[in-house]
Design an enzyme around this catalytic site. Structure first.
Site, PDB file in Angstrom:
ATOM      1  CD  GLU A  36      -3.086  -1.050   2.147  1.00 10.73           C
ATOM      2  OE1 GLU A  36      -2.819  -0.478   3.218  1.00 10.73           O
ATOM      3  OE2 GLU A  36      -4.180  -1.584   1.918  1.00 10.73           O
TER       4      GLU A  36
ATOM      5  CD  GLU B 236      -4.325  -6.270   2.307  1.00  8.88           C
ATOM      6  OE1 GLU B 236      -5.049  -5.629   3.092  1.00  8.88           O
ATOM      7  OE2 GLU B 236      -3.091  -6.144   2.272  1.00  8.88           O
TER       8      GLU B 236
HETATM    9  C1  GAL Z   1      -4.444  -3.182   4.708  1.00 10.25           C
HETATM   10  C2  GAL Z   1      -3.003  -3.614   4.782  1.00 10.25           C
HETATM   11  C3  GAL Z   1      -2.853  -4.914   5.525  1.00 10.25           C
HETATM   12  C4  GAL Z   1      -3.610  -4.847   6.799  1.00 10.25           C
HETATM   13  C5  GAL Z   1      -5.042  -4.519   6.526  1.00 10.25           C
HETATM   14  C6  GAL Z   1      -5.881  -4.466   7.765  1.00 10.25           C
HETATM   15  O1  GAL Z   1      -4.590  -1.858   4.419  1.00 10.25           O
HETATM   16  O2  GAL Z   1      -2.458  -3.781   3.504  1.00 10.25           O
HETATM   17  O3  GAL Z   1      -1.497  -5.144   5.787  1.00 10.25           O
HETATM   18  O4  GAL Z   1      -3.030  -3.909   7.625  1.00 10.25           O
HETATM   19  O5  GAL Z   1      -5.115  -3.285   5.890  1.00 10.25           O
HETATM   20  O6  GAL Z   1      -5.508  -3.454   8.596  1.00 10.25           O
END
Ligand code: GAL
Length: 701
Positions: A179, A338
């Site tokens: 990110e 994700e």
């Molecule tokens: C995303 C990040 C993950 C994890 C997730 C939940 O933004 O890429 O590593 O932190 O959020 O917080």
């Protein structure tokens, strides 16, 4: 020319032609696994669990129909416990086990979270805050991106990983860092790098002074090293030079892109057969995502829509818009790296996913072009900042409801994968998505609510309700394939863009422009022109005056085809039609003589101007309805309230997605010949969707 020479010439030409023809194919790596399967899986953290548990997790993943995991993006210290000493054995063991379970692996370069030894040995790698102190080690994404040491350390771990894992059969691709965005570091390196970047950009101090308008307040820069980092301490940019602030935003974005570029160069060289992607953040505003996407094979993004519908479950608009933005970055499909798997949050957590919602969230993204799906995360962690960011499995590691729903979703995606392959979203409409305007409006919104994403969102939501797909495109995109273009909030409007929009209308296109468009040039200086500047002629209007509306609302007198009882709020352009027809005029003192909304016939096309914000969403439904009708666009069908439709097409197939955003069942009338790809038995012409139900039909042309 001798024959042999001619022959050589021919060979060289043939090779060059082959390279040219093949390059796009080889560079645009396929989204799918070599066996034709869609990649579906989870983000897994082997380092969070005892090694004895890995096999059980992989077995459960395999049983769920998963075939991929992303790992290692926060494991730098476990891979390089001290400078230059690498310990890859644990990850080798995990990869071997993954391979045995037929699970492929995406490796994350681990540079988003620096080991303690980096901060200890090289404190200058930690970002500097505006108050001049360094970030404290112990978070993540707290490094300085211009620091040469950090860049070298990042290159070294990337190269070491690439060389070590390049031939492992489980590894299929890479995620750079995690990110990207920020870090708004204010150290002296960043300041010097900013000065260098400006020197390269402007070439001379004269040009810089002109571009920044430094004659104001006598801020003429006489030496490059006098340039400071614009001050944003008060949480706004109000006290800094707007042109300098915009360049600073461009510069910090570029720092991230360059940092990623360092890694990509190594990965391309060492692992030519692996794909490279990055996990973007949808509507994140601190990066020029077009730039960040350029080096990558495809874009992936992290989707947490529950935040958007936390208090009030309902139509998940913003994930759809984010998906369209993500697809627009490279004008190709994307992955979800994700995907929401459960209640989420750091200190406090959100509502849980409703039965069916986990699958519905995934389907919405596939409907907008997702070709890969990884849930975040496999199992809820028992330690650290994200103990409440729930995975498919809870803390207890037992496969429960969310696991079963993800497995069912994976099963459906497997049923769809052949039909999906080679298809993408079919959009008759383009909306221009422009980071310069977004940033310029953050620096000087003009009125507090003038937020770029909110402005575009009003139209995007209406398109969603109308059942019409939208491509979000950069300002220099080829618009000729679209029948309707929405160019909202193009606050920064270089003449070339204005001319391209004008040309688009001249050739028969339908254009919508709106408030605060054409105010600034590319360096964030206001044009010395009557608004809407270079678009005046095509829009057939002039705007001699305008104002922010605080608490006041003006009544609108609205003509066909928008008719309704509407008010103007937040901002009013005092529009004088110069050839355009007024479709709405203000009906309140002192602006009665001015138009608020106009339409102009310009050569073969039409150009609309919307000079205010209407608080009632019905207005935008009418407006979009009228624009679609001007553009001759018919949605494939009109969805009932709360149901989203989307069409993906390609390879002779057209797939219609139906997505229920409501917490109650709906019956959708489908006035088209279609067959269900998910095997539900249906009454012809009618589809019943349970709460959060989603299905896909193949249209019979
Ligand atoms: C995303 C990040 C993950 C994890 C997730 C939940 O933004 O890429 O590593 O932190 O959020 O917080």
């Amino acid at each position: 020319m001798s024959r042999i020479y001619q022959f050589k010439y021919f060979i060289v030409l043939a090779l060059l032609t082959a390279v040219f023809c093949l390059t796009p194919v080889t560079l645009a790596r396929d989204f799918y696994a070599p066996d034709g399967a869609m990649y579906i899986g989870v983000d897994y953290y082997p380092e969070h669990w005892p090694e004895q548990r890995w096999a059980e997790d992989l077995r459960l993943m395999h049983e769920a129909g998963f075939n991929v995991v992303r790992v290692a993006e926060f494991t730098w210290v476990m891979l390089e416990p001290e400078e230059g000493r690498f310990t890859f054995d644990w990850l080798d063991r995990f990869l071997d086990l993954a391979q045995q379970h037929e699970i492929k692996v995406i490796l994350g370069t681990p540079t988003a979270s620096m080991p303690a030894w980096v901060a200890r040995k090289y404190p200058e790698t930690l970002a500097m805050k505006p108050d001049g102190t360094r970030s404290t080690w112990g978070g993540r994404k707290n490094n300085c991106f211009s620091d040469g040491t950090y860049r070298l350390l990042s290159e070294r771990i990337t190269r070491a990983m690439a060389e070590h894992f390049r031939n492992h059969p489980a590894v299929v691709g890479w995620q750079t860092d995690n990110e990207f965005g920020g870090t708004d570091c204010r150290c002296h390196h960043c300041r010097q790098s900013f000065q260098d970047w400006l020197r390269t950009k402007y070439g001379s101090l004269d040009r810089l002074n002109q571009a920044w308008g430094t004659h104001f307040w006598g801020h003429t820069v006489q030496r490059w090293d006098e340039i400071t980092i614009p001050d944003s301490r008060e949480g706004t940019w109000a006290i800094a030079n707007p042109s300098a602030s915009l360049d600073w935003m461009r510069f910090t974005s570029w720092l991230n892109v360059r940092f990623q570029g360092d890694q990509v160069r190594i990965l391309r060289q060492v692992c030519p057969d692996h794909f490279i992607t990055h996990n973007f953040m949808g509507l994140f505003q601190d990066m020029d995502y077009y730039d960040l996407a350029r080096d990558l094979d495809f874009v992936s993004w992290d989707n947490y829509p529950v935040f958007a519908t936390m208090d009030e479950p309902g139509f998940a608009y913003s994930p759809a818009m984010a998906a369209d933005v993500m697809r627009g970055l490279k004008a190709r499909n994307f992955w979800i790296m994700e995907q929401s798997a459960g209640p989420l949050g750091w200190g406090s957590f959100s509502r849980n996913l409703r039965p069916g919602e986990l699958r519905q969230i995934a389907m919405q993204q596939v409907a907008h072009g997702a070709d890969g799906m990884l849930w975040f995360r496999w199992r809820t962690c028992t330690a650290g900042r994200e103990q409440y960011w729930h995975g498919l499995l809870g803390h207890d590691g037992k496969p429960g409801r969310r696991y079963r729903e993800a497995a069912a979703a994976a099963g459906d995606l497997r049923k769809l994968q052949d039909a999906l392959r080679g298809t993408t979203v079919e959009a008759p409409v383009a909306m221009i998505y422009d980071y310069d305007s977004l940033w310029a409006l953050r620096i000087q919104p003009g009125f507090p609510e003038n937020q770029y994403l909110a402005n575009l969102g009003r139209y995007h939501r209406a398109f969603l309700r109308a059942g019409v797909n939208v491509d979000m495109v950069p300002p220099d995109a080829d618009l000729s394939g679209y029948r309707l273009v929405v160019a909202s909030s193009l606050h920064i409007l270089p003449d070339e863009t204005a001319d391209r929009l004008t040309d688009y209308v001249r050739r028969g296109g339908v254009l919508l422009a709106d408030i605060r468009t054409g105010v600034k040039d590319a360096t964030n200086l206001a044009y010395d022109r009557t608004l809407p500047g270079r678009l005046s002629q095509v829009l057939g209007v002039e705007i001699p005056e305008y104002e922010a509306l605080y608490k006041v609302r003006y009544r609108l007198r609205v003509e066909e085809p928008l008719q309704g009882d509407f008010e103007a709020s937040l901002y009013a352009d005092w529009v004088e039609p110069k050839g355009a027809e007024a479709l709405a005029v203000y009906d309140s003192w002192p602006v009665q003589s001015y138009a608020a909304i106009t339409r102009n016939q310009y050569e073969s096309g039409k150009a609309w101007y919307v000079g205010t914000i209407v608080p009632d969403e019905t207005f935008y439904d009418r407006l979009i309805g009228a624009l679609l009708s001007d553009a001759g666009i018919q949605p494939v069908m009109t969805p009932p309230a709360g149901v989203e439709i989307s069409v993906r097409s390609g390879e002779g197939r057209r797939l219609l997605f139906l997505i229920n955003h409501l917490e109650k069942p709906v019956t959708v009338q489908v006035p088209l010949e279609a067959k269900s790809l998910l095997g539900e038995t249906q009454t012809p012409g009618e589809i019943s969707l349970p709460p959060y139900g989603a299905t896909v039909l193949q249209l019979v042309r």
